[in-house]
Design a protein around this motif. Structure first.
Motif, PDB file in Angstrom:
ATOM      1  N   PHE A  31       0.823  -1.210   0.000  1.00  0.00           N
ATOM      2  CA  PHE A  31       0.000   0.000   0.000  1.00  0.00           C
ATOM      3  C   PHE A  31       0.854   1.254   0.000  1.00  0.00           C
ATOM      4  O   PHE A  31       0.479   2.279  -0.589  1.00  0.00           O
ATOM      5  CB  PHE A  31      -0.955  -0.010   1.193  1.00  0.00           C
ATOM      6  N   ASP A  32       1.991   1.199   0.670  1.00  0.00           N
ATOM      7  CA  ASP A  32       2.915   2.329   0.648  1.00  0.00           C
ATOM      8  C   ASP A  32       3.352   2.605  -0.787  1.00  0.00           C
ATOM      9  O   ASP A  32       3.343   3.749  -1.258  1.00  0.00           O
ATOM     10  CB  ASP A  32       4.125   2.013   1.535  1.00  0.00           C
ATOM     11  N   ALA A  33       3.739   1.551  -1.499  1.00  0.00           N
ATOM     12  CA  ALA A  33       4.163   1.696  -2.892  1.00  0.00           C
ATOM     13  C   ALA A  33       3.025   2.215  -3.757  1.00  0.00           C
ATOM     14  O   ALA A  33       3.216   3.104  -4.602  1.00  0.00           O
ATOM     15  CB  ALA A  33       4.656   0.339  -3.414  1.00  0.00           C
ATOM     16  N   TRP A  34       1.852   1.642  -3.572  1.00  0.00           N
ATOM     17  CA  TRP A  34       0.677   2.031  -4.343  1.00  0.00           C
ATOM     18  C   TRP A  34       0.403   3.525  -4.170  1.00  0.00           C
ATOM     19  O   TRP A  34       0.169   4.265  -5.146  1.00  0.00           O
ATOM     20  CB  TRP A  34      -0.513   1.200  -3.863  1.00  0.00           C
ATOM     21  N   ASP A  35       0.453   3.993  -2.925  1.00  0.00           N
ATOM     22  CA  ASP A  35       0.118   5.388  -2.652  1.00  0.00           C
ATOM     23  C   ASP A  35       1.154   6.338  -3.228  1.00  0.00           C
ATOM     24  O   ASP A  35       0.808   7.389  -3.786  1.00  0.00           O
ATOM     25  CB  ASP A  35      -0.002   5.585  -1.140  1.00  0.00           C
ATOM     26  N   ILE A  36       2.434   5.998  -3.100  1.00  0.00           N
ATOM     27  CA  ILE A  36       3.478   6.874  -3.644  1.00  0.00           C
ATOM     28  C   ILE A  36       3.412   6.904  -5.164  1.00  0.00           C
ATOM     29  O   ILE A  36       3.515   7.964  -5.792  1.00  0.00           O
ATOM     30  CB  ILE A  36       4.864   6.415  -3.160  1.00  0.00           C
ATOM     31  N   ALA A  37       3.229   5.736  -5.784  1.00  0.00           N
ATOM     32  CA  ALA A  37       3.121   5.695  -7.244  1.00  0.00           C
ATOM     33  C   ALA A  37       1.901   6.477  -7.723  1.00  0.00           C
ATOM     34  O   ALA A  37       1.932   7.103  -8.794  1.00  0.00           O
ATOM     35  CB  ALA A  37       3.032   4.245  -7.712  1.00  0.00           C
ATOM     36  N   LEU A  38       0.851   6.462  -6.921  1.00  0.00           N
ATOM     37  CA  LEU A  38      -0.379   7.161  -7.305  1.00  0.00           C
ATOM     38  C   LEU A  38      -0.145   8.661  -7.463  1.00  0.00           C
ATOM     39  O   LEU A  38      -0.826   9.319  -8.271  1.00  0.00           O
ATOM     40  CB  LEU A  38      -1.469   6.897  -6.256  1.00  0.00           C
ATOM     41  N   ASN A  39       0.830   9.207  -6.723  1.00  0.00           N
ATOM     42  CA  ASN A  39       1.123  10.635  -6.872  1.00  0.00           C
ATOM     43  C   ASN A  39       1.443  10.990  -8.320  1.00  0.00           C
ATOM     44  O   ASN A  39       0.995  12.022  -8.831  1.00  0.00           O
ATOM     45  CB  ASN A  39       2.307  11.027  -5.981  1.00  0.00           C
TER      46      ASN A  39
END
Length: 473
Positions: A31-39
């Motif tokens: 989820f950390d990766a998902w959220d950062i990539a979402l930026n």
């Protein structure tokens, strides 16, 4: 006689025991990766809806990453004081709450506020996850396990890329992109409630009965032969009773008192390597769109980078115990940045550009898993989460302002190729300092250097006594 810590670190690996913790911790990392990539995907879409300048679009990533920096320091310090388990669960709940609220943002300023607050929750995940997983992992496999934990990162980025690409045709697409993460995050919060507290942490806190209960259960579940062990009385350290902001400051003092060279290596490595990675991850869709790629094609470039990165993590998981942490980081980080320079130089040739994106994605995912395992292993148990948390948070601060600096100054003034070349020089300097100033951690016991922490604490306590400060009993 062995200590309880040694018993845990010498247990056989079982997927139904330590593997369960690895998977649940890894899902938080996803989820950390998902959220950062979402930026990176949100920046062009939110920018179009609110008619933002390039600099204002960069603030989308900045707000989220600065929130993660705050969360990393705050949650790392909390986890070293109240335990991994409680902190482990609450971080995702905070993230899910503010992600939901972010979906309904009526204005750009409100959106930035909710992205910052969601970042605080998610920023606490990585230091707590790495501390918990490392403390349950057998020493023989710990490097492989901690490196393998990073496999969840490119999986998270890839899922983000695929779901974001599929949601492009919908009205209010960026709002749906935020909402896609919430339900699985809440489910993971529920699952995390069943994870036991780290027995290594419990032992260091003097909670012997609880530590023995967890250790004995681990021995039983893994099928290891029971043997007697001791739980040493933990030393009392100055500052153990401090709370709140003072506790975070005290932990920071301890990190530098423990070993200034190691802490400087951890900080410099995390800042430079993550600066390179986040510059590519955050701006890739915008860079490709600027070159004339459509929304779908520009999103595909980031997805390709992360999908190929999965193979990089798998390779890193094997290499970290073959060549060691320092060699793997020292070679792969500068070469990955060179691939990014080649991408920028050949951007007009679409096939060549995509090949270099894939090469970068592979190489940087050789570096990051080994670096995370390495930084986590450099510190003893009572500083592990906060040591990783401070290094991670410093990198979030640097990379938080990087999107704004990148979009407003470096890219327009220096050009893309020169900008990535500057980042490459910084990464090279970081690995040279690592080679000089920090030890290899392959095969070491987790608390092999804890005596250095106690000696530094004793020296500070003696100095405080000489100056008339109360000495803890």
């Amino acid at each position: 006689m062995k200590t309880g810590d040694q018993i845990v670190q010498e247990l056989p690996w079982k997927w139904g025991v330590q593997g369960k913790i690895f998977i649940i911790g890894g899902l938080g990392y996803l989820f950390d990766a998902w959220d950062i990539a979402l930026n990176g995907f949100l920046m062009p879409l939110v920018g179009d809806e609110f008619d933002l300048s390039t600099g204002e679009r960069g603030l989308v990533a900045t707000a989220n990453l600065i929130g993660m920096a705050v969360g990393g320091v705050l949650c790392g310090s909390i986890a070293d004081r109240i335990g991994r388990k409680k902190t482990f669960s609450v971080t995702l709940l905070v993230f899910a709450l503010f992600s939901v609220l972010g979906m309904f943002s009526p204005s750009y300023s409100v959106f930035l506020l909710f992205r910052f607050l969601a970042g605080i929750g998610l920023g606490g995940c990585i230091p707590v996850d790495y501390a918990l997983v490392s403390e349950f992992s057998p020493r023989k496999y710990r490097g492989r396990i901690l490196t393998g934990l990073d496999l969840w990162w490119p999986i998270g980025v890839t899922i983000c890329g695929l779901t974001s690409t599929l949601l492009i045709p919908l009205d209010g697409n960026w709002r749906w992109m935020l909402g896609m993460m919430v339900l699985p995050a809440l489910l993971l919060f529920w699952v995390r409630r069943g994870i036991p507290e780290s027995p290594v942490f419990l032992a260091k806190k003097g909670r012997e009965a609880e530590a023995r209960e967890v250790i004995d259960e681990l021995v039983r579940k893994t099928g290891a032969t029971p043997e007697p062990y001791v739980i040493p009385e933990p030393p009392r350290r100055k500052g153990d009773e401090t709370r709140g902001l003072a506790a975070g400051v005290e932990q920071l003092r301890r990190l530098w008192a423990f070993n200034a060279r190691i802490t400087s290596v951890a900080w410099v490595l995390m800042v430079t390597v993550m600066l390179v990675y986040y510059a590519a991850l955050t701006w890739m869709p915008s860079i490709l769109k600027e070159e004339g790629y459509g929304d779908t094609a520009s999103f595909t470039g980031t997805t390709l980078m992360s999908a190929v990165g999965i193979t990089g993590v798998v390779a890193s998981t094997w290499l970290v115990d073959v060549v060691g942490r320092k060699w793997l980081i020292g070679v792969s980080a500068p070469v990955a940045t060179a691939a990014l320079v080649a991408f920028a130089a050949m951007l007009e040739m679409q096939t060549a550009a995509m090949i270099w994106i894939a090469v970068f994605g592979f190489l940087i995912q050789l570096t990051i898993p080994a670096m995370y395992a390495y930084v986590s292993e450099l510190y003893p148990t009572m500083l592990r989460a906060s040591g990783f948390g401070w290094a991670s948070s410093l990198s979030r601060v640097a990379t938080g302002f990087a999107p704004l600096l990148f979009g407003s100054v470096m890219w327009p003034v220096l050009g893309l190729t020169a900008t990535f070349a500057v980042l490459g020089v910084l990464a090279l300097g970081a690995v040279i300092w690592m080679a000089i100033a920090a030890p290899e951690t392959k095969g070491r016991e987790l608390d092999e250097d804890e005596d250095a922490l106690d000696e530094a604490t004793a020296a500070r306590t003696a100095t405080g006594a000489a100056e008339g400060e109360p000495v803890p009993q």
